[in-house]
Scaffold this motif. Structure first.
Motif, PDB file in Angstrom:
ATOM      1  N   ASP A 205       0.836  -1.198   0.000  1.00  0.00           N
ATOM      2  CA  ASP A 205       0.000   0.000   0.000  1.00  0.00           C
ATOM      3  C   ASP A 205       0.875   1.254   0.000  1.00  0.00           C
ATOM      4  O   ASP A 205       1.519   1.574   0.997  1.00  0.00           O
ATOM      5  N   GLU A 207      -0.052   4.277   0.049  1.00  0.00           N
ATOM      6  CA  GLU A 207      -0.537   5.288   0.984  1.00  0.00           C
ATOM      7  C   GLU A 207       0.139   5.103   2.342  1.00  0.00           C
ATOM      8  O   GLU A 207       0.457   6.077   3.021  1.00  0.00           O
ATOM      9  N   THR A 211       2.462   7.927   4.224  1.00  0.00           N
ATOM     10  CA  THR A 211       1.906   8.362   5.506  1.00  0.00           C
ATOM     11  C   THR A 211       2.876   8.120   6.653  1.00  0.00           C
ATOM     12  O   THR A 211       2.997   8.951   7.566  1.00  0.00           O
ATOM     13  N   PRO A 248       1.132   6.745  -4.951  1.00  0.00           N
ATOM     14  CA  PRO A 248       0.026   7.181  -4.089  1.00  0.00           C
ATOM     15  C   PRO A 248      -1.040   7.931  -4.889  1.00  0.00           C
ATOM     16  O   PRO A 248      -0.764   8.478  -5.961  1.00  0.00           O
ATOM     17  N   ASP A 249      -2.249   7.980  -4.351  1.00  0.00           N
ATOM     18  CA  ASP A 249      -3.362   8.608  -5.055  1.00  0.00           C
ATOM     19  C   ASP A 249      -3.069  10.061  -5.420  1.00  0.00           C
ATOM     20  O   ASP A 249      -3.392  10.504  -6.537  1.00  0.00           O
ATOM     21  N   THR A 271       0.575  13.753  -0.882  1.00  0.00           N
ATOM     22  CA  THR A 271      -0.618  13.780  -0.039  1.00  0.00           C
ATOM     23  C   THR A 271      -1.568  14.854  -0.555  1.00  0.00           C
ATOM     24  O   THR A 271      -1.193  15.715  -1.363  1.00  0.00           O
TER      25      THR A 271
END
Length: 285
Positions: A205, A207, A211, A248-249, A271
């Motif tokens: 993942d 993210e 993070t 990441p998104d 982010t």
């Protein structure tokens, strides 16, 4: 506590099943106190890298330094015991390792095995249970009567009870619902920060990477092909595609936005906050 791989190659064998060179000429240094994410497609060698740090997978060639301790091809089980006290390993689905009659006995098993007196081990069990967000009234319960999330926390508490200097985790949130997964990841981040631990996380993942981690190891075919800080790793999306890795998104949104509009944002955005700041800087928000 620093971890140094020096030209480490390793084979994996379980009975008649042998996988040659699950690690191949690995040279990498994981800095003391860092939070490092290990990424790569399935079979790239991520879990093997973690097992090598714990001595569960011995090198065929080379050596691994865990502080002043060494893991070499000829290392014996007695010598590895001190390393396994320093390096706490949380496997995927760690609750499958629960075995004792009560939660207290399960958590106390590790410390007692390393020579901690039983009364002291019980006090440690109370402390770590609180650290993983569970009430002490479950100490007398069977671990098998707990919910899936509670079992996961008890299993991780058993690792923390050994008070390791290095925590290595293989997809610790696997199989949990989004809320339970976030709770586990936030707890790990809190332990890392509060204890100044060296933390190594295998994850798919991205993210989680942006993070929680401050550096990233990218693995492919048993080798470390990149080790850099998070922003630099995600700045080269073309190379990541070659390694079959996602972004990441927020970074994906940035790349699509730049492609469609021709407007380049002033920094790599990982982010939503990064995106907001970038849009403000170019006058679009």
């Amino acid at each position: 506590m620093e971890v140094i791989f020096e030209n480490v190659s390793a084979d994996y064998q379980l009975g008649p099943i042998r996988s040659p060179l699950v690690l191949h000429s690995v040279d990498v240094t994981i800095q003391s106190g860092s939070y490092t994410a290990v990424v790569g497609y399935t079979g790239a060698g991520k879990s093997s890298l973690l097992k090598a740090m714990n001595g569960l997978l011995l090198p065929k060639e080379g050596q691994i330094s865990i502080g002043h301790l060494l893991i070499k091809p000829d290392k014996n089980k007695k010598a590895l015991k001190s390393i396994r006290k320093r390096v706490g390993m949380v496997f995927q689905f760690p609750e499958s390792q629960l075995f004792a009659e009560t939660v207290e006995k399960d958590i106390c098993f590790g410390p007692i095995n390393f020579g901690v007196p039983k009364t002291e081990a019980k006090e440690i069990a109370k402390q770590v249970l609180e650290q993983v967000g569970l009430q002490q009234d479950i100490l007398t319960k069977s671990p098998f009567s707990l919910s899936g999330g509670q079992k996961r926390r008890v299993a991780i508490a058993g690792i923390l009870a050994m008070q390791p200097d290095i925590l290595v985790l293989d997809e610790p949130g696997a199989g949990l619902d989004p809320n339970g997964r976030k709770e586990i990841m936030d707890l790990i981040a809190s332990w890392h920060q509060d204890r100044g631990m060296t933390t190594v996380l295998v994850t798919h993942d991205m993210e989680d990477v942006v993070t929680y981690a401050d550096s990233v190891i990218v693995m492919e075919k048993g080798q470390v092909v990149l080790h850099d800080d998070v922003e630099k790793v995600f700045s080269n999306h073309e190379q990541l595609e070659k390694w079959h890795l996602d972004v990441p998104d927020a970074r994906r949104f940035q790349l699509n936005f730049e492609k469609q509009t021709g407007i380049l944002l002033p920094k790599v955005c990982l982010t939503v906050d990064d995106l907001a700041d970038a849009f403000i800087e170019v006058g679009l928000a």
